[in-house]
Design an enzyme around this catalytic site. Structure first.
Site, PDB file in Angstrom:
ATOM      1  N   ARG A   1     -84.151   5.802 -39.900  1.00  0.00           N
ATOM      2  CA  ARG A   1     -85.061   6.750 -39.251  1.00  0.00           C
ATOM      3  C   ARG A   1     -86.486   6.538 -39.737  1.00  0.00           C
ATOM      4  O   ARG A   1     -87.426   6.572 -38.947  1.00  0.00           O
ATOM      5  CB  ARG A   1     -84.622   8.197 -39.495  1.00  0.00           C
ATOM      6  CG  ARG A   1     -85.428   9.193 -38.648  1.00  0.00           C
ATOM      7  CD  ARG A   1     -85.036  10.643 -38.881  1.00  0.00           C
ATOM      8  NE  ARG A   1     -85.647  11.528 -37.892  1.00  0.00           N
ATOM      9  CZ  ARG A   1     -86.880  12.035 -37.974  1.00  0.00           C
ATOM     10  NH1 ARG A   1     -87.650  11.740 -39.018  1.00  0.00           N
ATOM     11  NH2 ARG A   1     -87.354  12.827 -37.032  1.00  0.00           N
ATOM     12  N   CYS A   2     -86.646   6.310 -41.036  1.00  0.00           N
ATOM     13  CA  CYS A   2     -87.988   6.064 -41.581  1.00  0.00           C
ATOM     14  C   CYS A   2     -88.643   4.846 -40.936  1.00  0.00           C
ATOM     15  O   CYS A   2     -89.860   4.805 -40.766  1.00  0.00           O
ATOM     16  CB  CYS A   2     -87.909   5.832 -43.088  1.00  0.00           C
ATOM     17  SG  CYS A   2     -87.403   7.264 -44.061  1.00  0.00           S
ATOM     18  N   MET A   3     -87.839   3.844 -40.596  1.00  0.00           N
ATOM     19  CA  MET A   3     -88.378   2.570 -40.104  1.00  0.00           C
ATOM     20  C   MET A   3     -88.659   2.576 -38.604  1.00  0.00           C
ATOM     21  O   MET A   3     -88.993   1.533 -38.044  1.00  0.00           O
ATOM     22  CB  MET A   3     -87.406   1.430 -40.414  1.00  0.00           C
ATOM     23  CG  MET A   3     -87.212   1.157 -41.889  1.00  0.00           C
ATOM     24  SD  MET A   3     -86.295  -0.375 -42.187  1.00  0.00           S
ATOM     25  CE  MET A   3     -84.729  -0.024 -41.378  1.00  0.00           C
TER      26      MET A   3
END
Length: 419
Positions: free
Chosen positions: A408-410
């Site tokens: 999700r962060c990426m």
């Protein structure tokens, strides 16, 4: 100049949930900025280790191919910025702003550095700014003053930006608009400038009249890892080490004044530590009524500090705030659900949960209801999700995980199907 990633006029943003089928996403493939990390700079640049570039690129390429195999259009940050500068004819303006925000006047070298950057061809400029400029790269012929020759032992005129592959944080799409965020840490603050230029000057977006709910000039920080679009009318935002209560309240006021679809913002306080960092490192939505969670964010009885912000009935310059303490009850209330399932990271085992949380076991990217992309190293959390009926698509993560961010962060979703 290469052909546009997409024709002008197709730049509609539309994200009204965390789980609607993902259609378009923005990524950044890790580049030379990762190799400009040194042990002495790790703390300043928010890393705990130095990834091995060939392998982190290989893993990121696998991530991108996994998304493409699921029918997702993948756009790349570096390419979008390059095209925005070209079509907006704003190369010098961009360099000036980057230098100003980089505080890049180490030993008075700002003028020499600007000359150096202006000489770089357009297709290489963005990558160079992302990678950073070493003091050794400015030849003596460009230096004008004694204090430019004396480098003070610091190796960079322009610091590298190794956190860029976490595209989630500098900006976040909410409905048909977005926030362009003021990042909390100085090492990341320049990152949202890229998104500002993409929205202003890239032909795909610049003519689309896209609303900006909160801009990067606001004094208090908000980061995309804390911004979760739970439904068409409800957001969840983490009050975290990186996102301030003041920033959340300003975003709420702006949203309530500028649009009428989003009715509620659920502010969830989490421990302010590097291990937890953002809300999406401890809590993500994986299906209509299922969420991953790191048990450590809850008190002994499941209690938490939760606040619901709504439009004030009498004063448009204020928000109405009410408090809650139980996450399950709050989710059932705001999403009109009869039941909610919280899937514990590591199965709730204290040791496994802490280990897999450190490697982003709760940081899942939903690409459709009940289908998520995760790191393969979090095998216990992945097994538990499968036992709850979630389809889990695993990607390699030995080097990607060193940056302390998961799938999700990426990823920065730009378009999802409505549910």
């Amino acid at each position: 100049m290469n052909q546009l990633i997409a024709p002008a006029g197709t730049g509609t943003l539309d994200v009204t949930s965390e789980i609607g089928k993902l259609r378009t996403v923005m990524l950044h493939r890790p580049g030379r900025e990762v190799e400009n990390l040194t042990p002495e700079l790790l703390h300043k640049l928010l890393f705990d280790d130095i990834p091995y570039l060939p392998v982190i690129q290989e893993e990121h390429d696998q991530f991108a191919e996994t998304l493409k195999d699921q029918g997702v259009e993948v756009l790349y940050l570096e390419k979008l910025v390059e095209e925005a500068l070209h079509f907006g004819q704003v190369k010098e303006q961009f360099i000036d702003q980057i230098l100003q925000e980089s505080k890049s006047n180490i030993n008075g070298a700002s003028d020499s550095l600007k000359e150096f950057l202006l000489d770089i061809p357009g297709g290489q400029l963005v990558s160079k700014i992302m990678a950073g400029v070493r003091t050794s790269e400015i030849d003596e012929g460009r230096k004008r003053h004694l204090y430019e020759f004396m480098t003070d032992q610091y190796p960079f005129y322009l610091d590298p930006m190794p956190n860029l592959y976490f595209t989630r944080d500098p900006a976040a799409v909410i409905g048909n608009g977005l926030t362009i965020n003021r990042m909390h840490e100085g090492a990341r603050r320049r990152e949202s400038l890229f998104m500002e230029y993409i929205m202003k000057y890239h032909p795909r977006f610049s003519q689309a009249d896209i609303p900006v709910w909160l801009n990067r000039d606001y004094d208090f920080s908000v980061e995309g890892g804390d911004e979760l679009v739970l439904s068409e009318d409800t957001l969840a935002i983490g009050v975290s080490a990186r996102t301030s209560a003041r920033g959340i309240e300003r975003l709420a006021l702006n949203l309530f004044q500028k649009q009428d679809r989003i009715k509620k913002i659920v502010a969830i306080e989490i421990p302010k530590s590097r291990a937890f960092m953002h809300l999406d490192t401890v809590f993500t939505m994986v299906d209509y009524d299922k969420f991953t969670i790191h048990p450590a964010i809850q008190g002994p009885n499941g209690d938490m500090n939760i606040y619901i912000l709504e439009k004030h009935p009498d004063d448009p310059k204020r928000v109405s705030i009410s408090s809650r303490t139980n996450l399950i009850k709050t989710l059932k209330e705001v999403l009109n659900l009869e039941s909610v399932t919280l899937i514990p990271c590591g199965g709730g085992d204290a040791i496994v949960a802490a280990r897999e949380q450190w490697n982003d076991g709760s940081n899942t990217l939903a690409i459709a209801p009940g289908t998520v992309v995760t790191y393969n190293r979090n095998y216990v959390s992945n097994r538990i999700m499968r036992e709850h009926g979630i389809e889990v698509i695993e990607i390699a993560s030995s080097e990607l995980s060193r940056g302390r961010g998961g799938p999700r962060c990426m990823s920065m979703p730009l378009v999802r199907d409505r549910i």
